[in-house]
Every structure is written in structure tokens, then in C-alpha cells.
Design a protein around this motif. Sequence first.
Motif, PDB file in Angstrom:
ATOM      1  N   ILE A 167     -19.881 -76.224  24.078  1.00 19.38           N
ATOM      2  CA  ILE A 167     -18.556 -76.825  23.934  1.00 19.38           C
ATOM      3  C   ILE A 167     -17.519 -75.715  23.694  1.00 19.38           C
ATOM      4  O   ILE A 167     -17.665 -74.906  22.776  1.00 19.38           O
ATOM      5  CB  ILE A 167     -18.543 -77.836  22.771  1.00 19.38           C
ATOM      6  CG1 ILE A 167     -19.640 -78.881  22.960  1.00 19.38           C
ATOM      7  CG2 ILE A 167     -17.175 -78.480  22.638  1.00 19.38           C
ATOM      8  CD1 ILE A 167     -19.572 -79.662  24.250  1.00 19.38           C
ATOM      9  N   GLY A 168     -16.484 -75.696  24.530  1.00 17.79           N
ATOM     10  CA  GLY A 168     -15.535 -74.587  24.508  1.00 17.79           C
ATOM     11  C   GLY A 168     -16.198 -73.390  25.152  1.00 17.79           C
ATOM     12  O   GLY A 168     -16.375 -72.329  24.551  1.00 17.79           O
ATOM     13  N   SER A 169     -16.567 -73.536  26.422  1.00 18.69           N
ATOM     14  CA  SER A 169     -17.589 -72.680  27.034  1.00 18.69           C
ATOM     15  C   SER A 169     -17.124 -71.295  27.471  1.00 18.69           C
ATOM     16  O   SER A 169     -17.964 -70.445  27.763  1.00 18.69           O
ATOM     17  CB  SER A 169     -18.208 -73.407  28.233  1.00 18.69           C
ATOM     18  OG  SER A 169     -19.425 -72.832  28.592  1.00 18.69           O
ATOM     19  N   ASP A 170     -15.809 -71.023  27.511  1.00 13.00           N
ATOM     20  CA  ASP A 170     -15.317 -69.680  27.805  1.00 13.00           C
ATOM     21  C   ASP A 170     -15.949 -69.081  29.065  1.00 13.00           C
ATOM     22  O   ASP A 170     -16.820 -68.223  28.999  1.00 13.00           O
ATOM     23  CB  ASP A 170     -15.556 -68.754  26.595  1.00 13.00           C
ATOM     24  CG  ASP A 170     -14.942 -67.368  26.805  1.00 13.00           C
ATOM     25  OD1 ASP A 170     -13.996 -67.256  27.607  1.00 13.00           O
ATOM     26  OD2 ASP A 170     -15.402 -66.406  26.165  1.00 13.00           O
ATOM     27  N   HIS A 171     -15.530 -69.570  30.220  1.00 11.72           N
ATOM     28  CA  HIS A 171     -16.038 -69.098  31.522  1.00 11.72           C
ATOM     29  C   HIS A 171     -17.511 -69.452  31.764  1.00 11.72           C
ATOM     30  O   HIS A 171     -18.115 -68.949  32.702  1.00 11.72           O
ATOM     31  CB  HIS A 171     -15.868 -67.575  31.681  1.00 11.72           C
ATOM     32  CG  HIS A 171     -14.449 -67.129  31.738  1.00 11.72           C
ATOM     33  ND1 HIS A 171     -13.679 -66.981  30.606  1.00 11.72           N
ATOM     34  CD2 HIS A 171     -13.648 -66.816  32.786  1.00 11.72           C
ATOM     35  CE1 HIS A 171     -12.466 -66.583  30.958  1.00 11.72           C
ATOM     36  NE2 HIS A 171     -12.416 -66.487  32.272  1.00 11.72           N
ATOM     37  N   ALA A 172     -18.083 -70.288  30.899  1.00 10.00           N
ATOM     38  CA  ALA A 172     -19.501 -70.673  31.020  1.00 10.00           C
ATOM     39  C   ALA A 172     -20.434 -69.468  30.974  1.00 10.00           C
ATOM     40  O   ALA A 172     -21.539 -69.499  31.523  1.00 10.00           O
ATOM     41  CB  ALA A 172     -19.739 -71.487  32.302  1.00 10.00           C
ATOM     42  N   TYR A 173     -19.997 -68.400  30.315  1.00 10.10           N
ATOM     43  CA  TYR A 173     -20.834 -67.202  30.239  1.00 10.10           C
ATOM     44  C   TYR A 173     -22.180 -67.480  29.572  1.00 10.10           C
ATOM     45  O   TYR A 173     -23.227 -67.039  30.050  1.00 10.10           O
ATOM     46  CB  TYR A 173     -20.123 -66.090  29.458  1.00 10.10           C
ATOM     47  CG  TYR A 173     -19.002 -65.398  30.206  1.00 10.10           C
ATOM     48  CD1 TYR A 173     -19.050 -65.231  31.585  1.00 10.10           C
ATOM     49  CD2 TYR A 173     -17.902 -64.899  29.520  1.00 10.10           C
ATOM     50  CE1 TYR A 173     -18.017 -64.599  32.269  1.00 10.10           C
ATOM     51  CE2 TYR A 173     -16.864 -64.261  30.192  1.00 10.10           C
ATOM     52  CZ  TYR A 173     -16.929 -64.117  31.564  1.00 10.10           C
ATOM     53  OH  TYR A 173     -15.906 -63.486  32.230  1.00 10.10           O
ATOM     54  N   LEU A 174     -22.149 -68.201  28.443  1.00 11.82           N
ATOM     55  CA  LEU A 174     -23.393 -68.421  27.697  1.00 11.82           C
ATOM     56  C   LEU A 174     -24.392 -69.274  28.471  1.00 11.82           C
ATOM     57  O   LEU A 174     -25.541 -68.840  28.657  1.00 11.82           O
ATOM     58  CB  LEU A 174     -23.083 -69.030  26.326  1.00 11.82           C
ATOM     59  CG  LEU A 174     -24.305 -69.324  25.441  1.00 11.82           C
ATOM     60  CD1 LEU A 174     -25.063 -68.042  25.133  1.00 11.82           C
ATOM     61  CD2 LEU A 174     -23.876 -70.011  24.152  1.00 11.82           C
ATOM     62  N   PRO A 175     -24.023 -70.475  28.954  1.00 17.68           N
ATOM     63  CA  PRO A 175     -25.018 -71.244  29.702  1.00 17.68           C
ATOM     64  C   PRO A 175     -25.469 -70.562  30.988  1.00 17.68           C
ATOM     65  O   PRO A 175     -26.637 -70.684  31.377  1.00 17.68           O
ATOM     66  CB  PRO A 175     -24.307 -72.576  29.995  1.00 17.68           C
ATOM     67  CG  PRO A 175     -22.861 -72.323  29.760  1.00 17.68           C
ATOM     68  CD  PRO A 175     -22.775 -71.234  28.752  1.00 17.68           C
ATOM     69  N   THR A 176     -24.574 -69.824  31.634  1.00 20.35           N
ATOM     70  CA  THR A 176     -24.973 -69.094  32.842  1.00 20.35           C
ATOM     71  C   THR A 176     -25.997 -68.017  32.518  1.00 20.35           C
ATOM     72  O   THR A 176     -27.043 -67.909  33.178  1.00 20.35           O
ATOM     73  CB  THR A 176     -23.740 -68.468  33.530  1.00 20.35           C
ATOM     74  OG1 THR A 176     -22.805 -69.491  33.851  1.00 20.35           O
ATOM     75  CG2 THR A 176     -24.136 -67.730  34.793  1.00 20.35           C
ATOM     76  N   PHE A 177     -25.731 -67.246  31.489  1.00 23.43           N
ATOM     77  CA  PHE A 177     -26.657 -66.195  31.058  1.00 23.43           C
ATOM     78  C   PHE A 177     -28.015 -66.795  30.694  1.00 23.43           C
ATOM     79  O   PHE A 177     -29.074 -66.285  31.100  1.00 23.43           O
ATOM     80  CB  PHE A 177     -26.063 -65.449  29.856  1.00 23.43           C
ATOM     81  CG  PHE A 177     -26.960 -64.399  29.257  1.00 23.43           C
ATOM     82  CD1 PHE A 177     -26.973 -63.105  29.757  1.00 23.43           C
ATOM     83  CD2 PHE A 177     -27.793 -64.704  28.194  1.00 23.43           C
ATOM     84  CE1 PHE A 177     -27.806 -62.131  29.206  1.00 23.43           C
ATOM     85  CE2 PHE A 177     -28.628 -63.745  27.635  1.00 23.43           C
ATOM     86  CZ  PHE A 177     -28.632 -62.457  28.150  1.00 23.43           C
ATOM     87  N   LEU A 178     -28.002 -67.877  29.928  1.00 18.66           N
ATOM     88  CA  LEU A 178     -29.259 -68.481  29.472  1.00 18.66           C
ATOM     89  C   LEU A 178     -30.044 -69.087  30.634  1.00 18.66           C
ATOM     90  O   LEU A 178     -31.277 -69.034  30.651  1.00 18.66           O
ATOM     91  CB  LEU A 178     -28.977 -69.535  28.406  1.00 18.66           C
ATOM     92  CG  LEU A 178     -28.394 -69.025  27.081  1.00 18.66           C
ATOM     93  CD1 LEU A 178     -28.093 -70.185  26.140  1.00 18.66           C
ATOM     94  CD2 LEU A 178     -29.334 -68.022  26.406  1.00 18.66           C
ATOM     95  N   THR A 179     -29.336 -69.645  31.620  1.00 18.95           N
ATOM     96  CA  THR A 179     -30.016 -70.215  32.786  1.00 18.95           C
ATOM     97  C   THR A 179     -30.627 -69.115  33.649  1.00 18.95           C
ATOM     98  O   THR A 179     -31.783 -69.207  34.077  1.00 18.95           O
ATOM     99  CB  THR A 179     -29.037 -71.066  33.623  1.00 18.95           C
ATOM    100  OG1 THR A 179     -28.475 -72.088  32.787  1.00 18.95           O
ATOM    101  CG2 THR A 179     -29.739 -71.713  34.797  1.00 18.95           C
TER     102      THR A 179
END
Length: 232
Positions: A26-38
Motif C-alpha cells: 500500500i503506497g507502492s512507490d513505483h511498485a519497486y518492492l512487489p516487483t523486486f520480490l516477484t
Amino acid sequence: MNEQVLSLRLKKVGEKVPQGARLADIGSDHAYLPTFLTINGKISYAVAGEVVKGPYESAKKQVAKNLLSEKIIVRLANGLAAIHDEDQVDAITIAGMGGTLIRQILENGIKQGQLKKNETLILQPNIGERTLREWLMLNGYGIVDEEILEENDKIYEIIVAKPVGNVHYTEQELLFGPFLLQEKNETFIKKWQREVKSKERVLGDLMKAHVVPRSKVAEVKEQLSWIQEVLV
């Protein structure tokens, strides 16, 4: 920072996400975190929630660039409204906001039915850690892990919580963090040494006021006493 190399703060948040989780960031900031984790095989599915159109568009581009649009869903929504029942989310990350705002997001999530109270919460407040810990306690979430770190001369705390039912923390544990209070590492000591100076300034300003707010003075003095005890 990008989807390949996270900041230390976000990297540490990501380390706390359970393996194979279905994540809402939530509040993903360019989706860096979910992209990195995926990309790194840590999570199986993610929702990246953004409340502002610009960051939402940036997150969508980031996910599409990495060919992950089937595994990461980007939604324009306020707080936990980004989560739909069919997502079957079992972990939620909220990072880089104040503790009061994170508390409000979680509270609204309960009222609106998006927070099922079976998720692991990985929270990284920039300030206001105490009020966030208090909300977790009042809502039956037990703190299962904490970490404190410094990056670019700023100190951050990460709080991991799971639903456990009745839980109680002392005022000192709410302020310092139950795990951080036990460990008392160098970064923890540094943070609270800074806080001593800050609270001494606040106390000095209060004492100069035309009408001295006695309850506030007592509160600051009590917290100063706790900090000084911890630093001994």
C-alpha cells in the motif's frame, strides 16, 4: 533505487515478507518492492495500491516493463480499498508513512472489511511508532519481529505483527518496541540519544510558556526518565 536494487529500508521490509505470500503493498512507490520480490521468487502474487494518479501510472509502467502484469495488479485506490476479496492477500506492507497515517489506513481497512485480521502486517512508519503499536495491541495483533536501521542519516523502525487475540504491552514497550527494547543495539541507542536532546528542548519550551501545561510537562518528564533508564 529501482526494481533491481532497493534502498536498505525497503530491502529490510521485503525480507520480512513471508515466502510465497500474496502481498498487498500500500503506497507502492513505483511498485519497486512487489516487483523486486516477484523477480526474486519471494512472493506469488501482489497488489500494488496507489492513491495518487501519477504514482499509479508509474507503478503500472514499472510492472509492464518487467512483464509482470499477470502477477502484480496495480490499483488506484485509497489505502486498503486496493485489496479485493479475490486477491486472497495474506501479507500487507505499508512503508514510508507516518505511524498515525498507517494506523488510520488499518482502521479504515477494518471498518470497510478489507482487513480480514488473518494477514501478516509489515509496517515501516517514519514517525509515530508508539501510536501504531498501540493500535496493533488494541486490535489483537501481536508484534512478532522488529528491526531498527539507519540509512542516509535517518533512523527507521520496521514492525511485523500477526493476529493473536488478546495482547498487552507496557507503556515502555509501546514507546521503544518490545523486541528493540530487549536488543538495544547501536542504532537504537543512537535514536534515543537524539530523542533525549529533542525532549529536553520541548521541556524547556514548555517551561517558558505563559501558561505551563502541567499534564504535558509531566508526560515529557516521564518519557525522559524512561529513555534515560534505557540508555544506562
